[in-house]
Design an enzyme around this catalytic site. Structure first.
Site, PDB file in Angstrom:
ATOM      1  N   ASN A   1      36.146  91.092  49.961  1.00 46.34           N
ATOM      2  CA  ASN A   1      36.184  89.638  50.106  1.00 46.34           C
ATOM      3  C   ASN A   1      34.751  89.142  50.145  1.00 46.34           C
ATOM      4  OD1 ASN A   1      38.922  89.806  50.291  1.00 46.34           O
ATOM      5  ND2 ASN A   1      39.074  88.974  52.371  1.00 46.34           N
TER       6      ASN A   1
ATOM      7  N   GLU B   1      39.817  92.043  56.490  1.00 46.50           N
ATOM      8  CA  GLU B   1      38.620  91.674  57.239  1.00 46.50           C
ATOM      9  C   GLU B   1      38.671  92.032  58.728  1.00 46.50           C
ATOM     10  OE1 GLU B   1      37.783  87.541  56.485  1.00 46.50           O
ATOM     11  OE2 GLU B   1      37.367  87.902  54.378  1.00 46.50           O
TER      12      GLU B   1
ATOM     13  N   HIS C   1      47.045  90.239  58.012  1.00 43.16           N
ATOM     14  CA  HIS C   1      46.017  89.207  57.838  1.00 43.16           C
ATOM     15  C   HIS C   1      45.981  88.365  59.114  1.00 43.16           C
ATOM     16  CE1 HIS C   1      43.635  86.899  54.575  1.00 43.16           C
ATOM     17  NE2 HIS C   1      43.385  86.274  55.722  1.00 43.16           N
TER      18      HIS C   1
ATOM     19  N   TYR D   1      32.054  85.565  49.581  1.00 44.03           N
ATOM     20  CA  TYR D   1      31.946  84.112  49.417  1.00 44.03           C
ATOM     21  C   TYR D   1      30.525  83.585  49.269  1.00 44.03           C
ATOM     22  CZ  TYR D   1      36.855  83.692  50.839  1.00 44.03           C
ATOM     23  OH  TYR D   1      38.219  83.781  50.903  1.00 44.03           O
TER      24      TYR D   1
ATOM     25  N   ARG E   1      48.084  88.159  45.514  1.00 43.59           N
ATOM     26  CA  ARG E   1      47.895  88.836  46.800  1.00 43.59           C
ATOM     27  C   ARG E   1      48.422  87.925  47.900  1.00 43.59           C
ATOM     28  NH1 ARG E   1      42.799  88.834  50.541  1.00 43.59           N
ATOM     29  NH2 ARG E   1      43.490  90.312  52.114  1.00 43.59           N
TER      30      ARG E   1
ATOM     31  N   GLU F   1      39.255  88.515  47.578  1.00 42.36           N
ATOM     32  CA  GLU F   1      39.053  87.081  47.827  1.00 42.36           C
ATOM     33  C   GLU F   1      37.687  86.663  47.316  1.00 42.36           C
ATOM     34  OE1 GLU F   1      39.503  85.650  51.893  1.00 42.36           O
ATOM     35  OE2 GLU F   1      41.279  86.889  52.159  1.00 42.36           O
TER      36      GLU F   1
HETATM   37  C1  GBH Z   1      38.345  84.589  54.472  1.00 42.44           C
HETATM   38  O1  GBH Z   1      37.346  85.039  55.343  1.00 42.44           O
HETATM   39  C2  GBH Z   1      39.723  84.791  55.062  1.00 42.44           C
HETATM   40  O2  GBH Z   1      40.234  86.070  54.723  1.00 42.44           O
HETATM   41  C3  GBH Z   1      40.700  83.721  54.657  1.00 42.44           C
HETATM   42  O3  GBH Z   1      41.861  83.818  55.419  1.00 42.44           O
HETATM   43  C4  GBH Z   1      40.051  82.360  54.775  1.00 42.44           C
HETATM   44  O4  GBH Z   1      40.919  81.302  54.529  1.00 42.44           O
HETATM   45  C5  GBH Z   1      38.888  82.326  53.809  1.00 42.44           C
HETATM   46  O5  GBH Z   1      37.981  83.312  54.143  1.00 42.44           O
HETATM   47  C6  GBH Z   1      38.111  81.017  53.811  1.00 42.44           C
HETATM   48  O6  GBH Z   1      37.456  80.837  55.023  1.00 42.44           O
HETATM   49  O7  GBH Z   1      29.566  81.994  61.471  1.00 42.44           O
HETATM   50  O8  GBH Z   1      30.247  83.843  62.863  1.00 42.44           O
HETATM   51  O9  GBH Z   1      31.737  81.992  62.541  1.00 42.44           O
HETATM   52  C7  GBH Z   1      36.033  84.815  54.865  1.00 42.44           C
HETATM   53  C8  GBH Z   1      34.985  85.523  55.684  1.00 42.44           C
HETATM   54  C9  GBH Z   1      33.795  85.616  57.702  1.00 42.44           C
HETATM   55  C10 GBH Z   1      33.913  83.562  56.538  1.00 42.44           C
HETATM   56  C11 GBH Z   1      33.327  84.867  58.922  1.00 42.44           C
HETATM   57  C12 GBH Z   1      33.470  82.812  57.762  1.00 42.44           C
HETATM   58  C13 GBH Z   1      32.211  82.852  59.719  1.00 42.44           C
HETATM   59  C14 GBH Z   1      31.298  83.656  60.576  1.00 42.44           C
HETATM   60  N1  GBH Z   1      34.622  84.768  56.868  1.00 42.44           N
HETATM   61  N2  GBH Z   1      32.628  83.639  58.565  1.00 42.44           N
HETATM   62  S1  GBH Z   1      30.699  82.803  61.965  1.00 42.44           S
END
Ligand code: GBH
Length: 476
Positions: A306, A166, A120, A308, A74, A377
């Protein structure tokens, strides 16, 4: 425990995070080039100007994917490489377009299935300057539709399309907290422009319409001839009640997912925003016209997920401030009884908790009628990784365990719970530009030596992926 025989697995990246070559072959600037140039916005003062140099190393990257046994890859397209000024009346940059056409040919030649993300986060800067980017519904959605059509037409061989990555991040981080480009926020110490109470909800709405328009184009003009499928990718964390005995915390758990995921997924599957959001946001949430409902409802061929991490959710009482985007609740890493959700990583927001992945796969499947899901992801950073020696870095047992736990949780969701998950793309193929965190946080299964010609060194986690999936995927 198993995964289906046709299960697709591989790795994911995004254009601005890996390509570099910001000024090469006629690429125009994106809002991230502009944002990175503002002092204080990126932790290490860096940008994606060079990144992993992947624009010039497509062969090397494809060889890497092949050597790891990946079945799918991807990646995203840099809109301003293809249309430097972005708009529907602006010229197409043939060199930029040809780059992606060839990249897909080369992937297919290597036996790797491409998943293309159209967007993105790297909006052409000219569109932000010209009419306010995502805030301008008529212009933005028409320009996105045009851009999508240019790509569908040029790359009929790609059968898996993702419209937006996202949209929560673009809306909230770009127009509420201002942590991401273009950095709008009500906090005047951080930005001269922005209205955190309103802009984020308008941006989210406009992205949904743009998604719907691109899907309509794909289904009417391309899918009948090329086949293929199209969907959106949404981010969302798993939830556990801070106090499982408190019904208000249990209820806040659903509300947390609704504000993060259902904000976009409910319109796509049901044609309306969640009641919890309407209740809290009132007329700050835009309304869908009947034409917009027709565009958006039913616009996913698959659900791109996605995922995590997980949080304990504690409800709040009283009226939330008007910049609240969580749904009047707190997200915590410790429960009322003192349990910790998972170990620390380099990312302040990320703690592994694999059971949450299975739970969220189930939550989404129940709510949306067991749609086909691609995990677009999933991955982790590792505490202190950037300060380790190369010898230590390539022994990333923490990441190996993360993938092992999460992929097993997914396999259980498939084989024991009936979740229709069909693919998995690990984040990320290699260390890359981690947005506002710059290069200090690494998510790659491959180490990139930024000081020495961006040389790539696969970590243990890179090599662990093939045996992991082979142990779970059913043989024909
Ligand atoms: C992904 O987002 C992205 O798609 C990717 O590009 C990136 O490299 C990867 O994560 C790793 O970070 O506490 O309000 O600041 C992941 C989802 C959502 C994770 C927002 C971080 C922080 C929220 N992201 N979150 S905040």
């Amino acid at each position: 425990m198993s995964l289906p025989s046709d299960f697709l697995w591989g790795f994911a990246t995004a254009a601005y995070q890996i390509e570099g070559s910001a000024d090469v072959d006629g690429r125009g600037p994106s809002i991230w080039d502009t944002f990175c140039a503002i002092p204080g916005k990126i932790a290490d003062g860096s940008s994606g100007a060079v990144a992993c140099d992947s624009y010039k190393r497509t062969k090397e990257d494809i060889d890497l994917l092949k050597s790891l046994g990946a079945k799918a890859y991807r990646f995203s397209i840099s809109w301003s490489r293809v249309i430097p000024l972005g708009g529907r009346n602006d010229p197409v940059n043939q060199k930029g377009l040809d780059h992606y056409v060839k990249f897909v040919d080369d992937l297919l030649e290597a036996g790797i299935t491409p998943f293309i993300t159209l967007f993105h986060w790297d909006l052409p800067d000219a569109l932000d300057k010209r009419y306010g980017g995502f805030l301008n519904k008529e212009e933005f959605t028409a320009d996105f539709e045009n851009y999508a059509r240019v790509l569908f037409k040029a790359i009929p061989k790609c059968k898996h399309w993702i419209t937006f990555n996202e949209p929560w991040c673009t809306s909230i981080l770009g127009y509420n907290s201002g942590y991401f480009a273009p950095g709008h926020t009500s906090d005047r110490t951080r930005s001269a422009v922005g209205d955190s109470a309103r802009e984020c909800w308008i941006v989210g709405h406009n992205i949904l319409i743009a998604h719907g328009k691109a899907v309509k184009v794909y289904r009417e003009e391309f899918k009948p001839v090329n086949g293929g499928e199209i969907g959106i990718t949404l981010n969302g964390d798993a939830v556990l009640p801070w106090d499982p005995e408190d019904p208000a915390d249990v209820e806040a758990c659903d509300r947390k997912i609704e504000f993060a995921i259902s904000w976009f997924a409910d319109p796509i599957y049901f044609g309306k925003y969640p009641d919890s959001m309407l209740k809290q946001l009132g007329d700050r949430l835009p309304t869908f016209t009947p034409e917009e409902v027709a565009l958006v409802k039913g616009s996913n061929d698959f659900y791109g997920m996605n995922h995590y991490t997980a949080n304990y959710i504690k409800h709040k009482t009283g009226t939330p401030p008007d910049d609240d985007f969580l749904g009047n609740l707190e997200t915590l890493f410790y429960s009322k009884s003192g349990e910790c959700i998972g170990p620390e990583t380099q990312s302040f927001w990320l703690r592994p908790h694999a059971q949450g992945f299975r739970d969220l796969l189930n939550w989404l499947s129940k709510r949306y009628g067991y749609p086909k899901i691609y995990v677009t992801e999933n991955g982790t950073s590792l505490k202190g990784e950037n300060d380790m020696s190369l010898e230590q870095i390539v022994e990333d047992d923490f990441r190996v365990k993360y993938f092992d736990d999460y992929v097993h949780a997914m396999a259980k969701a498939f084989s024991e719970d009936g979740v229709n998950v069909r693919g998995y793309l690990a984040w990320s193929l290699m260390d890359n530009f981690e947005w506002a965190e710059g290069y200090e946080t690494r998510f790659g299964v491959t180490y990139v030596d930024y000081e020495n010609d961006q040389k790539r060194y696969p970590k243990k986690s890179a090599k662990a992926m093939k045996p992991l999936f082979e142990s779970l995927i059913k043989k024909e």
